[in-house]
Design an enzyme around this catalytic site. Sequence first.
Site, PDB file in Angstrom:
ATOM      1  N   HIS A  40       0.520  -1.351  -0.133  1.00 56.29           N
ATOM      2  CA  HIS A  40       0.017  -0.117   0.315  1.00 56.29           C
ATOM      3  C   HIS A  40       0.659   1.136   0.053  1.00 56.29           C
ATOM      4  O   HIS A  40       1.655   1.010   0.654  1.00 56.29           O
ATOM      5  CB  HIS A  40      -0.787   0.109   1.194  1.00 56.29           C
ATOM      6  CG  HIS A  40      -0.578  -0.072   2.480  1.00 56.29           C
ATOM      7  ND1 HIS A  40       0.158  -1.744   2.948  1.00 56.29           N
ATOM      8  CD2 HIS A  40      -0.188   0.743   3.507  1.00 56.29           C
ATOM      9  CE1 HIS A  40       0.265  -1.708   4.024  1.00 56.29           C
ATOM     10  NE2 HIS A  40       0.967  -0.063   4.600  1.00 56.29           N
TER      11      HIS A  40
ATOM     12  N   HIS B 136       1.178   4.871   0.635  1.00 51.02           N
ATOM     13  CA  HIS B 136       0.140   5.724   1.628  1.00 51.02           C
ATOM     14  C   HIS B 136       0.943   7.538   0.925  1.00 51.02           C
ATOM     15  O   HIS B 136       1.613   7.972   0.441  1.00 51.02           O
ATOM     16  CB  HIS B 136       0.973   6.286   3.439  1.00 51.02           C
ATOM     17  CG  HIS B 136       1.696   4.781   4.034  1.00 51.02           C
ATOM     18  ND1 HIS B 136       0.110   4.724   5.342  1.00 51.02           N
ATOM     19  CD2 HIS B 136       2.142   3.698   3.731  1.00 51.02           C
ATOM     20  CE1 HIS B 136       0.604   3.668   6.104  1.00 51.02           C
ATOM     21  NE2 HIS B 136       1.417   3.435   4.981  1.00 51.02           N
TER      22      HIS B 136
HETATM   23  P1  5GP Z   1       1.740   0.528   7.130  1.00 53.60           P
HETATM   24  O1  5GP Z   1       2.667  -0.024   8.450  1.00 53.60           O
HETATM   25  O2  5GP Z   1       2.149  -1.933   7.129  1.00 53.60           O
HETATM   26  O3  5GP Z   1       2.626   0.899   6.496  1.00 53.60           O
HETATM   27  O4  5GP Z   1       1.207   1.250   7.814  1.00 53.60           O
HETATM   28  C1  5GP Z   1      -0.875   0.235   7.348  1.00 53.60           C
HETATM   29  C2  5GP Z   1      -1.954   1.252   7.301  1.00 53.60           C
HETATM   30  O5  5GP Z   1      -2.661   0.332   7.135  1.00 53.60           O
HETATM   31  C3  5GP Z   1      -1.652   1.953   8.948  1.00 53.60           C
HETATM   32  O6  5GP Z   1      -1.324   3.202   8.415  1.00 53.60           O
HETATM   33  C4  5GP Z   1      -2.830   1.832   9.610  1.00 53.60           C
HETATM   34  O7  5GP Z   1      -3.488   2.619   9.906  1.00 53.60           O
HETATM   35  C5  5GP Z   1      -4.175   0.966   8.490  1.00 53.60           C
HETATM   36  N1  5GP Z   1      -4.641  -0.269   8.462  1.00 53.60           N
HETATM   37  C6  5GP Z   1      -4.344  -1.161   9.291  1.00 53.60           C
HETATM   38  N2  5GP Z   1      -5.588  -1.908   9.102  1.00 53.60           N
HETATM   39  C7  5GP Z   1      -6.719  -1.248   7.986  1.00 53.60           C
HETATM   40  C8  5GP Z   1      -8.212  -1.276   7.577  1.00 53.60           C
HETATM   41  O8  5GP Z   1      -8.340  -2.553   8.486  1.00 53.60           O
HETATM   42  N3  5GP Z   1      -9.001  -0.317   6.859  1.00 53.60           N
HETATM   43  C9  5GP Z   1      -8.421   0.741   6.596  1.00 53.60           C
HETATM   44  N4  5GP Z   1      -9.147   1.176   5.994  1.00 53.60           N
HETATM   45  N5  5GP Z   1      -6.339   0.618   7.560  1.00 53.60           N
HETATM   46  C10 5GP Z   1      -6.061  -0.125   8.259  1.00 53.60           C
END
Ligand code: 5GP
Length: 152
Positions: free
Chosen positions: A100, A102
């Site tokens: 993903h 951001h």
């Molecule tokens: P990472 O640390 O993997 O780059 O970011 C994961 C992101 O996914 C975090 O900012 C977290 O808040 C978001 N996230 C985790 N679970 C969910 C979910 O069930 N729905 C949404 N919309 N975001 C999520």
Amino acid sequence: MSDCVFCRIVAGTAPATKVHEDDTLCAFLDIRPIARGHTLVVPKTHAAELDELDPELGAHLFRAGHRLALAMRRGALAADGANLVLNDGRAAFQTVPHIHLHVIPRKHGDRLAFAKGFLLRRPHDPVGTAAAITEGLAALDRPNLDSEGTAS
Ligand code: 5GP
Ligand code: ZN
């Protein structure tokens, strides 16, 4: 993948506030946003990390993130900039193993608010926030008119 939360969001079996979608990717609001408008862009096909992601799809993902960042400037979020960040792998603090990008809107002088948002991660009016982004996307599709109404 049924045990992947982002696959479930893509499939519509888990809730999320979507702001953009096409055949190969989907963008939705982060459930724990650092700033109002914090959006995640994900490929519809499951890929845990960059080594599993088709590079063309990766380029398309970035194009969508680029466009969302511009929409955040144009729409009611009135962003002055954005952080586009992709955490690849647990070593890079990736917590959801479905790639993903951001897109986090920024404003001039928001350092304190950003630091607070980083700690609190509270949602902000998802419906209004999504509308601000989709309006910004629509504005990107409209021609710019000068004071005489001529399109540029
Ligand atoms: P990472 O640390 O993997 O780059 O970011 C994961 C992101 O996914 C975090 O900012 C977290 O808040 C978001 N996230 C985790 N679970 C969910 C979910 O069930 N729905 C949404 N919309 N975001 C999520
Ligand atoms: Zn997945």
